[in-house]
Scaffold this motif. Structure first.
Motif, PDB file in Angstrom:
ATOM      1  N   GLN A 133       0.818  -1.212   0.000  1.00 40.97           N
ATOM      2  CA  GLN A 133       0.000   0.000   0.000  1.00 40.97           C
ATOM      3  C   GLN A 133       0.848   1.257   0.000  1.00 40.97           C
ATOM      4  OE1 GLN A 133      -3.658   0.294  -0.001  1.00 40.97           O
ATOM      5  NE2 GLN A 133      -2.898   2.304  -0.647  1.00 40.97           N
ATOM      6  N   ASP A 137       0.531   4.262  -2.587  1.00 40.08           N
ATOM      7  CA  ASP A 137       0.291   5.635  -2.133  1.00 40.08           C
ATOM      8  C   ASP A 137       1.304   6.609  -2.736  1.00 40.08           C
ATOM      9  OD1 ASP A 137      -1.890   4.881  -0.638  1.00 40.08           O
ATOM     10  OD2 ASP A 137      -0.813   4.812   1.274  1.00 40.08           O
ATOM     11  N   SER A 199      -6.915   3.093  -6.629  1.00 38.75           N
ATOM     12  CA  SER A 199      -5.948   4.194  -6.741  1.00 38.75           C
ATOM     13  C   SER A 199      -6.519   5.342  -7.560  1.00 38.75           C
ATOM     14  CB  SER A 199      -4.647   3.696  -7.361  1.00 38.75           C
ATOM     15  OG  SER A 199      -4.020   2.738  -6.522  1.00 38.75           O
ATOM     16  N   LYS A 202      -9.052   7.524  -5.849  1.00 38.54           N
ATOM     17  CA  LYS A 202      -8.457   8.511  -4.948  1.00 38.54           C
ATOM     18  C   LYS A 202      -7.882   9.705  -5.712  1.00 38.54           C
ATOM     19  CE  LYS A 202      -7.298   5.040  -1.444  1.00 38.54           C
ATOM     20  NZ  LYS A 202      -6.215   4.265  -0.795  1.00 38.54           N
TER      21      LYS A 202
END
Length: 328
Positions: A133, A137, A199, A202
């Motif tokens: 993760q 990120d 992803s 976001k």
């Protein structure tokens, strides 16, 4: 009046009027013919626009020609050659050691403007095919940073990727496998789709805030098939994530596969291979591709990505002529 202005003016004139012959009499009473422009009589075919043609900075540099890495130099060449627009490869603009500088971006925007070129595409790299993760990120942050760079440059669309598994030794090895990789041990493509979709969900708010349409490219990883690209785009179902369609990345049955993504395309990247390709060469039928895109209603930019071994300063003008002819 230059050629571009003449063609644009003629197209609008034909769209607004049709020509009619009408008989009148001159002051002596003799009949004469006059030409009358009649508003609103044009057919739909007469207003079909030509696609504007741009060029990617990648066409000049190609990760090889350091003397052609400088973006303003590439813009100068593109303007001299007669392109309408210019696409920036983000890795060509910033090295891993450099920090994005807004003053630098504004100088580039000004340089393109005074050369009469639209900055119409921003080509970026990111990858989300990792179970880590923290790594995903970091890629989300990088992609958001790229969107903000595109916004600062006034660029309306940005090429994005799913990424690759990283199980190939290098890019040469990936190309030897025709772009198909095995997943990381213990994981499947179903995991990868979840990572990529999460992803981009976001990232979407930044794209919407900046007004930058992301275009997911058919670029290896999950993008190696049109079904893979469509699954991500259709699941997210947002006007801020569509498709950047690359003509050179479907190595088998390209025309059928291109047609599956044509309706969702916001930028068409067109590969040419003068001098033979570096990794492979495709003999692409551009009039056929142009027909596919026209039938899908695509009126946007065609961005040249030259990927051959010939000197780009001689091959790029040949490529422009080829694309002008096909997409006219």
């Amino acid at each position: 009046m230059n050629r571009r202005h003449f063609l644009t003016t003629a197209a609008f004139a034909s769209a607004a009027f049709s020509i009619s012959a009408q008989e009148e009499k001159d002051p002596s009473g003799k009949p004469r013919k006059s030409v009358v422009l009649v508003p609103g009589k044009a057919t739909a075919a007469s207003v079909s626009p030509s696609n504007r043609i741009g060029v990617s900075s990648y066409s000049f540099w190609g990760f090889q020609r350091e003397e052609l890495r400088d973006i303003p130099t590439c813009i100068d060449h593109a303007a001299r050659m007669g392109f309408d627009g210019f696409e920036i490869l983000q890795r060509q603009l910033f090295t891993p050691e450099s920090t994005p500088d807004n003053a630098q971006l504004q100088k580039i925007k000004r340089h393109a403007f005074i050369n009469g070129l639209d900055l119409m595409g921003y080509s970026t790299h990111q990858g989300f095919l990792s179970p880590d993760q923290a790594k995903r990120d970091a890629q989300i942050k990088h992609t958001i940073d790229c969107i903000e760079q595109a916004y600062a440059l006034g660029i309306p669309t940005m090429r994005v990727n799913s990424g690759t598994w990283g199980t190939s030794k290098d890019f040469d090895d990936l190309m030897a496998k025709r772009g198909v990789e095995q997943p990381i041990e213990g994981y499947t493509e179903e995991d990868a789709y979840k990572w990529v979709i999460d992803s981009y969900q976001k990232i979407l708010p930044t794209a919407e805030k900046c007004g930058v349409v992301m275009g997911l490219e058919n670029h290896w990883g999950l993008g190696v098939t049109p079904e893979g690209v469509k699954r991500v785009v259709d699941t997210i179902n947002s006007p801020w994530l569509k498709v950047t369609l690359d003509t050179g990345n479907f190595l088998e049955d390209p025309y059928e596969r291109l047609s599956k993504l044509a309706k969702d395309t916001v930028l068409l990247q067109a590969k040419t291979y003068f001098g033979g390709g570096v990794w492979y060469t495709l003999d692409l039928d551009y009039p056929r591709i142009a027909k596919i895109m026209k039938e899908a209603g695509y009126t946007g930019y065609v961005s040249l990505e030259f990927e051959g071994k010939e000197d780009p300063l001689t091959a790029i003008p040949k490529s422009l002529a080829l694309l002008r002819n096909a997409f006219a």
